[in-house]
Design an enzyme around this catalytic site. Sequence first.
Site, short mmCIF file in Angstrom:
data_model
loop_
_atom_site.label_atom_id
_atom_site.label_comp_id
_atom_site.label_asym_id
_atom_site.label_seq_id
_atom_site.Cartn_x
_atom_site.Cartn_y
_atom_site.Cartn_z
N CYS A 124 28.31 0.69 -8.79
CA CYS A 124 28.30 1.76 -9.79
C CYS A 124 27.68 1.23 -11.08
O CYS A 124 28.17 0.25 -11.64
CB CYS A 124 29.72 2.24 -10.05
SG CYS A 124 29.78 3.60 -11.22
N MET A 145 13.81 -1.39 3.30
CA MET A 145 14.26 -0.95 1.98
C MET A 145 13.84 0.50 1.72
O MET A 145 14.61 1.32 1.26
CB MET A 145 13.67 -1.84 0.88
CG MET A 145 14.17 -3.28 0.92
SD MET A 145 15.90 -3.39 0.43
CE MET A 145 16.52 -4.54 1.65
N GLY A 146 12.59 0.78 2.04
CA GLY A 146 12.03 2.11 1.78
C GLY A 146 12.78 3.22 2.49
O GLY A 146 12.82 4.37 2.02
N TYR A 170 0.36 -4.28 5.14
CA TYR A 170 -0.02 -2.90 4.77
C TYR A 170 -1.01 -2.38 5.82
O TYR A 170 -2.00 -3.04 6.16
CB TYR A 170 -0.64 -2.93 3.37
CG TYR A 170 -1.03 -1.57 2.84
CD1 TYR A 170 -0.14 -0.84 2.03
CD2 TYR A 170 -2.27 -1.01 3.13
CE1 TYR A 170 -0.50 0.40 1.53
CE2 TYR A 170 -2.63 0.24 2.65
CZ TYR A 170 -1.74 0.94 1.86
OH TYR A 170 -2.09 2.17 1.36
N ALA A 182 -0.42 6.60 4.22
CA ALA A 182 -0.11 7.08 2.87
C ALA A 182 -1.37 7.46 2.11
O ALA A 182 -1.42 8.52 1.47
CB ALA A 182 0.65 6.00 2.11
N GLY A 238 17.63 -9.92 3.55
CA GLY A 238 16.41 -10.24 2.82
C GLY A 238 15.63 -11.37 3.44
O GLY A 238 15.21 -12.29 2.74
N TYR A 267 7.31 1.56 -7.52
CA TYR A 267 8.70 1.21 -7.27
C TYR A 267 8.84 -0.24 -6.79
O TYR A 267 9.45 -0.52 -5.75
CB TYR A 267 9.29 2.18 -6.24
CG TYR A 267 10.81 2.14 -6.21
CD1 TYR A 267 11.53 2.04 -7.39
CD2 TYR A 267 11.51 2.19 -5.02
CE1 TYR A 267 12.91 1.97 -7.38
CE2 TYR A 267 12.90 2.13 -4.99
CZ TYR A 267 13.59 2.02 -6.18
OH TYR A 267 14.96 1.94 -6.17
#
Lengths: 549, 549
Positions: free
Chosen positions: B406, B172-173, B267, B238, B49, B316
Amino acid sequence: MSKPEILYEVKAQRGPTLRCKGWRQETILRMLENNMENAEKPEELVIYGGIGKCARNWESYHAIVKSLKELEDDETLVVQSGMPVAIFKTHKLAPTVVMATTNIMKADWETFYDLQDKNLTMFAQYTAAPWEYIGTQGVIQGTFETLSAIAIKKFNNDLTGKIYLTAGAGGMGGNQSWAMKMHGGVAIVVDADEKIIKRRMQKNYMDKIVYSLDEAIAMAKEASAKKEPLAIGVVGNAADLFEEAYKKGFMPDIISEMCPCHDPISYIPSGYTAEEAEEFRKRDRKGYLEAARETMKRQLRAMNAYFHKGVEVFEYGTSIRKECRDAGMPEEEAMTIPGFVAEYIRPLFCEGRGPFRWTCISGDPEDLRKTDDLALEICKGDPLVERWIKLARKHLPIEALPARICYMGFGQRKRFALAVNELIKKGELSGPVAFSRDNLDSGSIVNPTFESENMKDGGDLISDWPYLNALLNCAGMCDLIAIQANYSMGEAVHTGVTMIADGTDEATFRLEACMTTDSGIGVVRHAQAGYEIARDVANGKGKLTNESI
Amino acid sequence: MSKPEILYEVKAQRGPTLRCKGWRQETILRMLENNMENAEKPEELVIYGGIGKCARNWESYHAIVKSLKELEDDETLVVQSGMPVAIFKTHKLAPTVVMATTNIMKADWETFYDLQDKNLTMFAQYTAAPWEYIGTQGVIQGTFETLSAIAIKKFNNDLTGKIYLTAGAGGMGGNQSWAMKMHGGVAIVVDADEKIIKRRMQKNYMDKIVYSLDEAIAMAKEASAKKEPLAIGVVGNAADLFEEAYKKGFMPDIISEMCPCHDPISYIPSGYTAEEAEEFRKRDRKGYLEAARETMKRQLRAMNAYFHKGVEVFEYGTSIRKECRDAGMPEEEAMTIPGFVAEYIRPLFCEGRGPFRWTCISGDPEDLRKTDDLALEICKGDPLVERWIKLARKHLPIEALPARICYMGFGQRKRFALAVNELIKKGELSGPVAFSRDNLDSGSIVNPTFESENMKDGGDLISDWPYLNALLNCAGMCDLIAIQANYSMGEAVHTGVTMIADGTDEATFRLEACMTTDSGIGVVRHAQAGYEIARDVANGKGKLTNESI
Ligand SMILES: NC(=O)c1ccc[n+]([C@@H]2O[C@H](COP(=O)([O-])OP(=O)(O)OC[C@H]3O[C@@H](n4cnc5c(N)ncnc54)[C@H](O)[C@@H]3O)[C@@H](O)[C@H]2O)c1
Ligand SMILES: NC(=O)c1ccc[n+]([C@@H]2O[C@H](COP(=O)([O-])OP(=O)(O)OC[C@H]3O[C@@H](n4cnc5c(N)ncnc54)[C@H](O)[C@@H]3O)[C@@H](O)[C@H]2O)c1
C-alpha cells in the site's frame, strides 16, 4: 538571505566550556573546527589533498555548526556531501551525525565537476569530509609502518644503518625521509626540482642537498657506517640516477619512489629541469607525455633490475606499474615489483590494524602525554606500538588539537579506548577523547588498485565490505559515520567513523561495541578472503587479543 | 564437510511458536522463509526476477537460519551478498541483521558473473536479497498507482469506461490489464505471442483473445460504453497495431507498453511470429537486431504521434526511448514522451509514498483483514489508500504469509505502524507484523535512467541519498537494513529495510523513529531538489500529516 560569513581562520575551542547540549555534539564540533585549524585553505573550506573539503560552502558550514549546537542527545544530524539536510529524532545510542559524501553513479571526474558546479556534491578526500584530519602525522606513520614491515621481514626489525633510495620529495613524498630517520636509517631522495628539496630542508625534513649521485652515495655510506640517521636530497631525475646507481653497483637496502606517476603530465622527463619541464608541458602536451612515459619506463626497469638482485623494492601507491603497462610495457615486466599494501600492510590489516588515531578535545598537551603513556601500558609487548609512540612523542610536533596516530589492532583498540574512558571518568584527563581512523583501514575501504589490490580470494572489486562496516559501526553505537567515494573517481568506496570517550558509563557501553565492530569486520573480511593470520585473529588465536569474533 | 541439504520446498512457519530467542529474530526468519515460499525456483534459492536470490548457496542458507535461531537480542548478524559472515554484540536497539549485496566497483555484467563464479557475490534483485518479497501484488500496485496518478491528473479521478492501449503481456507486463480492470477500465494489450496471451487467460488476467485490431476496438468501445471492465489480448506486433490504430483514428485514453525494449534481442520485429523470431534470432543475430530496432522506432513514432494529439502516453520503464535514441533516432524525437516516474510517481515520492508493505507473521488471514481495516481507518480521507485497500482485498489472493502492499506516505506509515503495534499489544492480532517496502521508494534508490531520472536539480546521479537512508534507518532502530546494487549492473544503488511490530513498548519506540526516518529522508531529498510538494511536507504543510522534518 544575507551572504554567509567567510572565516579566514578557525581555531578549535579548547577547555571545559560546552557550547552544545552534550559532550558528544561538542566533541564533533571541535573535530570539525580542528579540521579547519589544520586546513590548507580554510577560507575555501579546503582541508587537504587538493580539494578535500569539510563543508559544501560557507552557508553549509555555518548551518552545520548551528545544528550541532542545537542538537539534542537523541537526535541525528544528516549531512549530504557537506550540506546539512535534516535532523531526525533517533535515540541516545544512535550516531550524532550520519554522512554520505561524493557518492556518484558511474562517476568520473567530468561528471563530478559538473555536479560540483551545480552545488550538489563536494570532494570527500578521506579524512577531510568526516572531520577527522589531524595534520601530517598520518602520512608519516603510513611510511613508517611500511618500513617497519620491511624491517621485520628482512632486517631483523632494525633499520639503523640501512639505506633507503627513493625519489619524489613532494607534498606526500617529502615525509619519506623523516619516517626513515625515525627508524634510525639513511634516506637518499632524488627529486628533479631543486626548489622542492630546499623547501624540505627549511622544515628539517632533509639534512643535506647534493648535486651528484656520487656525493650522495658517499655521504650515505658514511652515515650508515656510523649508524647515524641522515636525509640526503639529490637533485636529478629518478630514472637517470636509479640507472646510474645500478650501473655503479651501489646496493641500497630498500628502494621505492613517490614521483607523481599516477598523473604523467606532472612527471618530469629525463633531460629537463622542473622549469624546462613546465615550458615543455605548455608547448607540446603530446610530446611531453611521450617523453615522460619513456622516462618512467626507464625508472621502473631500473627498479625491476634491483628487485631481481634481491633488493627490497616496492610500489608505494603511485601507479607507476599501471602507468608503465598502459604505456606499452609488457604486463609481466610492469608488474614485477609488488604493491606496498599487498606486500606489507595487508598482514597488519589481518590483525585489524590500520591508521587509528585519537584527538584530545580539551586541547591540553598533558592529555596527549597521558594517553601516550596509556597506549604504551595497554600495548606493552607490542613492538609496533611501543616503538611508534616513543618516536612519535619525541619527533612529532603538536598540530592544532593534540592528537596521535597509532596502528593499533583488533582487541588493542577496545582495551585502549575503554582505559581512556576510565581516565576521563577519574578526572585524570581534562576533556573527552575522539577516536577515529584514516580510511586506509582494515575493514573500511575497497580500492582495487590500492587497498584491496590482489586479494587472496580475487574479491578486489567486492564493495559490500565498507558498506557493512558503516552499517555495523552504526549498529555498534559510533558517534559519527560516513560513507564516501574518493580517489580516482568511481574506483573506491570507504567509510569514516568517529567514536567518543567522555568518561560516562554510556561511553563504556558504546566503545565496547564499536571498537569491536570497526576493526572486527576488517578481520572478518580478510579471514573470509583466506588469510591465515586473520583466521587466527577471528578465532581468538591472534597475537594481540584472545577475543574471538 | 557434508553436503548442505537442498530444500525443494520451504514454507514459512505460522502460529505462536518461537524457534528463535525473540520475536524480532523469529519474524526475520519467517520473512526469509516467506521469500522461499513465494520463490520461483526455491531449490536454487532464486526468489524472482531471473536470478534474484535470498542466500549465496545452500550452505549459507542453513547457516543464516541457524544464526537467526541462536542470535541474542543484543546481537547483529552480518550478511555479505547472501553469506552470513559474522555476529557482533551491538545493543538491543540495533538492527538484528545488516546486509550488503551485489555491491561491486566499476560493475558490469561480465565482472558480476566472474565474481559470482568465484562464489563472492550474488544478485540482490530488489526485495529478494533482503527477504522482503511478497509475491505479485507489488507489481500490480505499481501499475495501479501509475494509472491512478493519470486518473487524477486527467480523468477526474475515474477510469471507468476509459481505454488503455498497451503492449507486452509478459511476466511483468501481464499485470497491466489486471491493474486497469481494478480501476474499472478497459485494456487492449497487444502481444506478438499468441501463447502468452492464452496463458494470461488461464489465470484470468485476460478476458478475451482476438486476432485483429478492429475486433479489439469494437469490443473495447462496447465495454467502455457499458462502463464494464474488460481485458482484451490482441495477437500482433505493437508497432504494426499502434500505427494501424492511429491511422484509423482510434483514440484510446492512455497509451504505454511493456515490450522487452531494454533487451532488443527479445523484442520481436514486425512481420515475425514469436516462433519465427526465435529462428531469425538464432540464424542472424545482427540482422535480427537491426530489424528489431527498426520496428521499435516505428512503435515509438506511433506513440509520439498519439502524444502530439494530446493522448496520455508514457514510457513504463522499458527503456524504449533510450534504445531508439541509441539506434539512431534523434534525441529530441526519442525523448518526446515522459518516463512514468518523473511524470506520475515522483509527486508521490514527494509525499514520502512508495511501495510500503506489511506481512502478517502469524500466517493468519484474519490479521490481514484487521490490518486492512486499520489502514482504512488510519488513512481515512486519503483516496489513494482507501481505493487500493478496498480493491486489493477484493481482487488479490493471499500468497504465502498474508501481506498487503500500500503506497502510504510520510506520516501515515508511522501512524499505521504504531496502531498495528497497539493491536498486537491488545492481543487483537495473533502475531507480529513486519513492515518493509520495495526499493522503488521515495528516499531509498538512485537510478539515473529510472527512479531518479530527470530530477529537478539535475542530481540524477548523486548516490549519497540511499546511503543516508541506510545509515539513518539503522540509527532509527530498524530491524534489518541492506545496501544493494541492482538493475543494470553499476547503474543503481538502493536500500532495503524491515521494521517489526511485536506489541512491545520497545517496538513503539523503534517504529516511532524508523517510520519517520525511512520515508522522511525521501521527502528531504525531494525538498532539497526543489519540489514544492516535498517542501510543504517537510514543513508540516502536507496533505497526509502536519508533522514536520
Ligand atoms: N602510498 C601512499 O599512501 C600515498 C599517499 C599519498 C600519495 N601517494 C602517491 O605519491 C605520489 C606523490 O605524491 P605527492 O603528493 O608527493 O606529489 P607532488 O606532486 O607533491 O610531488 C612530486 C615530486 O616528484 C618530483 N618529480 C617528478 N618527476 C620526477 C622525476 N622523474 N624524477 C625525480 N623527481 C620527480 C617533483 O619535482 C615533485 O617534487 C603520487 O603518485 C601519489 O598518488 C601515495
Ligand atoms: N515499470 C516497471 O516498474 C517495470 C517493472 C518490471 C519490468 N519493466 C520492464 O517491462 C518490460 C517487460 O518486462 P517483462 O518481464 O514483462 O518481459 P517478458 O520478456 O516476460 O515479456 C515481454 C512480452 O513482450 C512481447 N513482445 C516482444 N516484442 C513485441 C512486439 N514487438 N510487439 C508485441 N509484443 C512483443 C513478448 O511476446 C512477451 O510476451 C521490460 O523492458 C522490463 O524492464 C518495467
